[in-house]
Write a protein that holds these residues in place. Structure first.
Motif, PDB file in Angstrom:
ATOM      1  N   LEU A 116      27.984 -34.332  -6.620  1.00 28.01           N
ATOM      2  CA  LEU A 116      26.780 -33.628  -6.188  1.00 28.01           C
ATOM      3  C   LEU A 116      25.632 -33.933  -7.143  1.00 28.01           C
ATOM      4  O   LEU A 116      25.846 -34.092  -8.354  1.00 28.01           O
ATOM      5  CB  LEU A 116      27.016 -32.118  -6.167  1.00 28.01           C
ATOM      6  N   ALA A 117      24.424 -33.929  -6.603  1.00 27.12           N
ATOM      7  CA  ALA A 117      23.240 -34.091  -7.436  1.00 27.12           C
ATOM      8  C   ALA A 117      22.948 -32.801  -8.199  1.00 27.12           C
ATOM      9  O   ALA A 117      23.356 -31.708  -7.790  1.00 27.12           O
ATOM     10  CB  ALA A 117      22.043 -34.470  -6.561  1.00 27.12           C
ATOM     11  N   ASN A 118      22.220 -32.922  -9.273  1.00 38.48           N
ATOM     12  CA  ASN A 118      21.796 -31.743 -10.038  1.00 38.48           C
ATOM     13  C   ASN A 118      20.974 -30.811  -9.157  1.00 38.48           C
ATOM     14  O   ASN A 118      20.146 -31.253  -8.350  1.00 38.48           O
ATOM     15  CB  ASN A 118      20.946 -32.167 -11.235  1.00 38.48           C
ATOM     16  N   GLY A 119      21.178 -29.503  -9.305  1.00 39.34           N
ATOM     17  CA  GLY A 119      20.344 -28.513  -8.643  1.00 39.34           C
ATOM     18  C   GLY A 119      20.446 -28.493  -7.130  1.00 39.34           C
ATOM     19  O   GLY A 119      19.485 -28.135  -6.446  1.00 39.34           O
ATOM     20  N   THR A 120      21.600 -28.839  -6.594  1.00 33.43           N
ATOM     21  CA  THR A 120      21.753 -28.934  -5.139  1.00 33.43           C
ATOM     22  C   THR A 120      21.726 -27.573  -4.447  1.00 33.43           C
ATOM     23  O   THR A 120      21.232 -27.453  -3.325  1.00 33.43           O
ATOM     24  CB  THR A 120      23.077 -29.653  -4.792  1.00 33.43           C
ATOM     25  N   TYR A 121      22.229 -26.533  -5.116  1.00 28.73           N
ATOM     26  CA  TYR A 121      22.438 -25.241  -4.448  1.00 28.73           C
ATOM     27  C   TYR A 121      21.645 -24.106  -5.077  1.00 28.73           C
ATOM     28  O   TYR A 121      21.447 -24.060  -6.289  1.00 28.73           O
ATOM     29  CB  TYR A 121      23.931 -24.885  -4.474  1.00 28.73           C
ATOM     30  N   ARG A 122      21.233 -23.169  -4.217  1.00 28.92           N
ATOM     31  CA  ARG A 122      20.567 -21.953  -4.693  1.00 28.92           C
ATOM     32  C   ARG A 122      21.567 -20.858  -5.014  1.00 28.92           C
ATOM     33  O   ARG A 122      21.237 -19.868  -5.658  1.00 28.92           O
ATOM     34  CB  ARG A 122      19.580 -21.451  -3.642  1.00 28.92           C
ATOM     35  N   GLY A 123      22.794 -21.022  -4.553  1.00 27.77           N
ATOM     36  CA  GLY A 123      23.846 -20.061  -4.842  1.00 27.77           C
ATOM     37  C   GLY A 123      25.176 -20.765  -5.042  1.00 27.77           C
ATOM     38  O   GLY A 123      25.471 -21.751  -4.357  1.00 27.77           O
ATOM     39  N   VAL A 124      25.965 -20.281  -5.989  1.00 29.26           N
ATOM     40  CA  VAL A 124      27.321 -20.775  -6.205  1.00 29.26           C
ATOM     41  C   VAL A 124      28.238 -19.565  -6.294  1.00 29.26           C
ATOM     42  O   VAL A 124      27.936 -18.612  -7.021  1.00 29.26           O
ATOM     43  CB  VAL A 124      27.434 -21.631  -7.488  1.00 29.26           C
ATOM     44  N   VAL A 125      29.326 -19.585  -5.546  1.00 31.58           N
ATOM     45  CA  VAL A 125      30.262 -18.463  -5.524  1.00 31.58           C
ATOM     46  C   VAL A 125      31.681 -18.984  -5.710  1.00 31.58           C
ATOM     47  O   VAL A 125      31.980 -20.146  -5.412  1.00 31.58           O
ATOM     48  CB  VAL A 125      30.173 -17.675  -4.198  1.00 31.58           C
ATOM     49  N   SER A 126      32.559 -18.101  -6.186  1.00 35.26           N
ATOM     50  CA  SER A 126      33.955 -18.468  -6.333  1.00 35.26           C
ATOM     51  C   SER A 126      34.807 -17.221  -6.421  1.00 35.26           C
ATOM     52  O   SER A 126      34.449 -16.265  -7.111  1.00 35.26           O
ATOM     53  CB  SER A 126      34.160 -19.327  -7.590  1.00 35.26           C
TER      54      SER A 126
END
Length: 210
Positions: A116-126
């Motif tokens: 993935l490229a840097n800064g792809t997502y506005r949210g990350v969950v796990s």
């Protein structure tokens, strides 16, 4: 080595390597939702989804350690957003794909760089990934890399794993890169749970990338 071909919580907690994880979850994928999640009254994915939504989480979202898609299923009624997912197990992702809640799914190993490229997502969950026998705090660097500035990260961390694996020290070391850090202790299983782990808890760690 991974303890036998015996999909169970105890076997999952005893994993040592990414290859062990691949073998166990390949065996467990088909029955995971029914034989583990439903049968054990597992609710951690609901806890993470609720806290992410309540804290203003937005998409696009990356679900890390997506498994069979339980967390994305829980998020879908709460947030209108595109959700991608990654997991080390292709077999678990096959089950997730059938649920139709993801935009894109791909295999990924959190002990290495994600494609993935840097800064792809506005949210990350796990949910359920940062736990005994699984992923440690070193993966936070990769979560931050793929999160956009001011993006929200919400991950569960088993409380025993938190103490034993150095999560407090890791969070302290990245203070300059994050803000609005909170740790909410929640139950992993509901009141119907039985057995040795019925009272286990996890932290939902919430923070934004600076």
């Amino acid at each position: 080595m991974c303890p036998k071909n015996d999909p169970s919580l105890e076997a999952a907690y005893a994993l040592n390597t990414p290859e062990d994880s691949k073998r166990l979850y390949a065996e467990w994928a088909e029955t995971y939702d029914h034989d583990f999640a439903a049968a054990s009254h597992y609710i951690l994915h609901l806890q993470v989804a609720r806290h992410f939504a309540k804290s203003g989480g937005a998409g696009p979202i990356l679900d890390v350690g997506a498994g069979t898609g339980l967390l994305a299923e829980a998020l879908t009624p709460l947030i209108k957003a595109e959700i991608d997912g990654t997991d080390i197990s292709a077999e678990m992702l096959k089950r997730a794909r059938a649920k139709g809640v993801y935009r894109h799914l791909f295999t990924g190993d959190l002990t290495r760089a994600l494609p993935l490229a840097n800064g792809t997502y506005r949210g990350v969950v796990s949910s359920g990934t940062f736990t005994n026998g699984h992923v440690g705090p070193e993966a936070f660097d990769e979560l931050l890399r793929v999160t956009d500035s001011r993006g929200l990260i919400a991950v569960s961390i088993n409380t025993k794993h938190y103490d034993n694996a150095g999560f407090a020290e890791k969070l302290d070391s990245i203070q300059a890169q994050i803000y609005d850090l909170t740790l909410q202790e929640v139950r992993i299983y509901d009141d119907g749970a039985t057995g040795a782990h019925k009272d286990d808890t996890a932290f939902v760690a919430l923070f934004r990338k600076g």
